[in-house]
Design a protein around this motif. Structure first.
Motif, PDB file in Angstrom:
ATOM      1  N   ARG A   1      36.106  42.577  32.861  1.00 19.71           N
ATOM      2  CA  ARG A   1      35.010  43.262  32.194  1.00 19.71           C
ATOM      3  C   ARG A   1      34.890  44.672  32.748  1.00 19.71           C
ATOM      4  O   ARG A   1      35.485  44.998  33.768  1.00 19.71           O
ATOM      5  N   LYS A   2      34.137  45.498  32.051  1.00 17.11           N
ATOM      6  CA  LYS A   2      33.956  46.870  32.499  1.00 17.11           C
ATOM      7  C   LYS A   2      33.226  46.882  33.839  1.00 17.11           C
ATOM      8  O   LYS A   2      32.163  46.287  33.979  1.00 17.11           O
ATOM      9  N   PRO A   3      33.800  47.555  34.858  1.00 12.42           N
ATOM     10  CA  PRO A   3      33.144  47.595  36.170  1.00 12.42           C
ATOM     11  C   PRO A   3      31.789  48.284  36.084  1.00 12.42           C
ATOM     12  O   PRO A   3      31.587  49.194  35.284  1.00 12.42           O
ATOM     13  N   ARG A   4      30.875  47.856  36.909  1.00 16.87           N
ATOM     14  CA  ARG A   4      29.545  48.445  36.944  1.00 16.87           C
ATOM     15  C   ARG A   4      29.529  49.645  37.873  1.00 16.87           C
ATOM     16  O   ARG A   4      30.435  49.844  38.682  1.00 16.87           O
ATOM     17  N   SER A   5      28.488  50.441  37.746  1.00 16.98           N
ATOM     18  CA  SER A   5      28.261  51.547  38.668  1.00 16.98           C
ATOM     19  C   SER A   5      27.061  51.204  39.533  1.00 16.98           C
ATOM     20  O   SER A   5      26.069  50.659  39.040  1.00 16.98           O
ATOM     21  N   LEU A   6      27.147  51.520  40.803  1.00 19.01           N
ATOM     22  CA  LEU A   6      26.042  51.264  41.719  1.00 19.01           C
ATOM     23  C   LEU A   6      25.124  52.475  41.805  1.00 19.01           C
ATOM     24  O   LEU A   6      25.576  53.619  41.743  1.00 19.01           O
ATOM     25  N   THR A   7      23.849  52.218  41.963  1.00 20.64           N
ATOM     26  CA  THR A   7      22.938  53.297  42.305  1.00 20.64           C
ATOM     27  C   THR A   7      23.149  53.626  43.781  1.00 20.64           C
ATOM     28  O   THR A   7      23.769  52.852  44.521  1.00 20.64           O
ATOM     29  N   VAL A   8      22.629  54.751  44.218  1.00 22.86           N
ATOM     30  CA  VAL A   8      22.746  55.118  45.631  1.00 22.86           C
ATOM     31  C   VAL A   8      22.067  54.063  46.500  1.00 22.86           C
ATOM     32  O   VAL A   8      22.588  53.670  47.552  1.00 22.86           O
TER      33      VAL A   8
ATOM     34  N   ALA B   1      25.424  62.779  38.216  1.00 26.28           N
ATOM     35  CA  ALA B   1      24.037  62.845  38.676  1.00 26.28           C
ATOM     36  C   ALA B   1      23.742  64.108  39.480  1.00 26.28           C
ATOM     37  O   ALA B   1      22.616  64.610  39.459  1.00 26.28           O
ATOM     38  N   VAL B   2      24.744  64.624  40.190  1.00 25.54           N
ATOM     39  CA  VAL B   2      24.518  65.829  41.000  1.00 25.54           C
ATOM     40  C   VAL B   2      24.848  67.102  40.233  1.00 25.54           C
ATOM     41  O   VAL B   2      24.905  68.192  40.806  1.00 25.54           O
ATOM     42  N   GLY B   3      25.060  66.968  38.923  1.00 24.57           N
ATOM     43  CA  GLY B   3      25.235  68.147  38.080  1.00 24.57           C
ATOM     44  C   GLY B   3      26.629  68.743  38.077  1.00 24.57           C
ATOM     45  O   GLY B   3      26.793  69.943  37.836  1.00 24.57           O
ATOM     46  N   THR B   4      27.654  67.924  38.298  1.00 27.88           N
ATOM     47  CA  THR B   4      29.029  68.425  38.316  1.00 27.88           C
ATOM     48  C   THR B   4      29.515  68.699  36.895  1.00 27.88           C
ATOM     49  O   THR B   4      29.429  67.823  36.032  1.00 27.88           O
TER      50      THR B   4
ATOM     51  N   HIS C   1      32.343  67.134  45.779  1.00 24.63           N
ATOM     52  CA  HIS C   1      32.702  66.079  46.730  1.00 24.63           C
ATOM     53  C   HIS C   1      31.659  65.982  47.838  1.00 24.63           C
ATOM     54  O   HIS C   1      31.218  64.887  48.207  1.00 24.63           O
ATOM     55  N   SER C   2      31.235  67.114  48.369  1.00 22.77           N
ATOM     56  CA  SER C   2      30.249  67.114  49.451  1.00 22.77           C
ATOM     57  C   SER C   2      28.924  66.502  49.003  1.00 22.77           C
ATOM     58  O   SER C   2      28.253  65.808  49.769  1.00 22.77           O
ATOM     59  N   LYS C   3      28.555  66.746  47.757  1.00 25.81           N
ATOM     60  CA  LYS C   3      27.308  66.175  47.244  1.00 25.81           C
ATOM     61  C   LYS C   3      27.396  64.657  47.133  1.00 25.81           C
ATOM     62  O   LYS C   3      26.434  63.943  47.442  1.00 25.81           O
ATOM     63  N   VAL C   4      28.553  64.156  46.706  1.00 24.24           N
ATOM     64  CA  VAL C   4      28.732  62.705  46.611  1.00 24.24           C
ATOM     65  C   VAL C   4      28.729  62.079  48.004  1.00 24.24           C
ATOM     66  O   VAL C   4      28.127  61.025  48.227  1.00 24.24           O
TER      67      VAL C   4
ATOM     68  N   ARG D   1      22.501  61.794  52.886  1.00 22.99           N
ATOM     69  CA  ARG D   1      22.149  63.168  53.205  1.00 22.99           C
ATOM     70  C   ARG D   1      21.465  63.769  51.984  1.00 22.99           C
ATOM     71  O   ARG D   1      21.810  63.444  50.853  1.00 22.99           O
ATOM     72  N   LYS D   2      20.499  64.631  52.171  1.00 23.45           N
ATOM     73  CA  LYS D   2      19.764  65.211  51.052  1.00 23.45           C
ATOM     74  C   LYS D   2      20.702  66.022  50.176  1.00 23.45           C
ATOM     75  O   LYS D   2      21.475  66.849  50.654  1.00 23.45           O
ATOM     76  N   VAL D   3      20.646  65.768  48.868  1.00 19.36           N
ATOM     77  CA  VAL D   3      21.526  66.436  47.918  1.00 19.36           C
ATOM     78  C   VAL D   3      20.691  67.138  46.862  1.00 19.36           C
ATOM     79  O   VAL D   3      19.744  66.567  46.323  1.00 19.36           O
ATOM     80  N   ILE D   4      21.044  68.381  46.568  1.00 22.07           N
ATOM     81  CA  ILE D   4      20.344  69.146  45.544  1.00 22.07           C
ATOM     82  C   ILE D   4      21.336  69.510  44.449  1.00 22.07           C
ATOM     83  O   ILE D   4      22.351  70.154  44.703  1.00 22.07           O
TER      84      ILE D   4
END
Length: 227
Positions: free
Chosen positions: A26-33, A176-179, A212-215, A222-225
């Motif tokens: 099945r399609k793999p799920r994505s985890l929340t942080v 989610a981090v705007g990439t 990459h650093s944001k992920v 670590r706080k991500v903006i």
């Protein structure tokens, strides 16, 4: 120093066939942080670092297990993905686009250094996740990694979790981090990427390094903006 709990004569997992462990049903799920953090709390080495590598670089599990210490450029903070391990057989990466030079965030580089110090197989030519059962000649096996994932996911109360879910989580976190989508496609190293997305070859752009650093920031709380 991690030496494993299994006897060195034979890997017990070689005698076990896990239904569905090698075939994606099945399609793999994505985890929340938050789910990933719960999952991480129930992992021991080397599975903890394996999980961080998969979720912070978006590697397939075959690519992660195929890493050697020589693939890390410690001075320039770069990671070269050159091979994969499938059913304990070494092969090239999945597509010509999969083999890429990737930036390593400082926090992720420190995590790799820590694992190398703890591992009994730390020479450049050693597998990054070498199996003590195989006396370091091969990485730990996929069925064992899959089993450890299931046990940790169950303890964390986040349901069933496949190894490819971490690659899907990486894709979701990039978004989610705007990439920008063009940067996402290069970081995911998809085989069907458009020609216009490949004009830089193996060059790691500033945008790719920042994404990459944001992920990594999400994975290591670590706080991500987002931009």
């Amino acid at each position: 120093m991690w030496r494993g709990d299994a006897p060195t004569q034979r890997n017990p997992m070689e005698l076990v066939t896990i239904k569905g462990a090698t075939k994606r049903m099945r399609k793999p799920r994505s985890l929340t942080v938050e789910e990933f953090q719960l999952f991480l709390e129930h992992l021991e080495e080397p599975i903890r670092t394996i999980s961080l590598v998969c979720v912070c670089f978006g590697l397939r599990i075959s690519e992660c297990l195929g890493l050697r210490w020589s693939d890390v450029d410690w001075l320039n903070s770069k990671l070269r993905v050159e091979r994969g391990i499938v059913r304990q057989q070494v092969d090239d990466v999945k597509t010509i686009y999969s083999g890429k030079l990737m930036s390593i965030d400082a926090a992720m580089l420190e995590a790799l250094k820590t694992w190398r110090q703890d591992s009994q197989f730390s020479l450049d030519e050693d597998w990054m996740f070498a199996s003590p059962v195989k006396l370091g000649r091969l990485p730990v096996s996929y069925p064992w990694v899959w089993l450890m994932f299931q046990q940790a996911a169950s303890k964390a109360g986040i349901g069933k979790l496949g190894t490819h879910s971490l690659r899907h989580s990486y894709r979701s976190w990039l978004d989610a981090v705007g990439t920008p989508i063009a940067v996402q496609q290069k970081l995911m190293r998809h085989g069907d990427i458009r020609t216009t997305m490949n004009i830089y070859g193996d060059v790691v752009t500033d945008e790719m390094a920042q994404a990459h650093s944001k992920v990594v920031g999400l994975a290591l709380t670590r706080k991500v903006i987002a931009n």
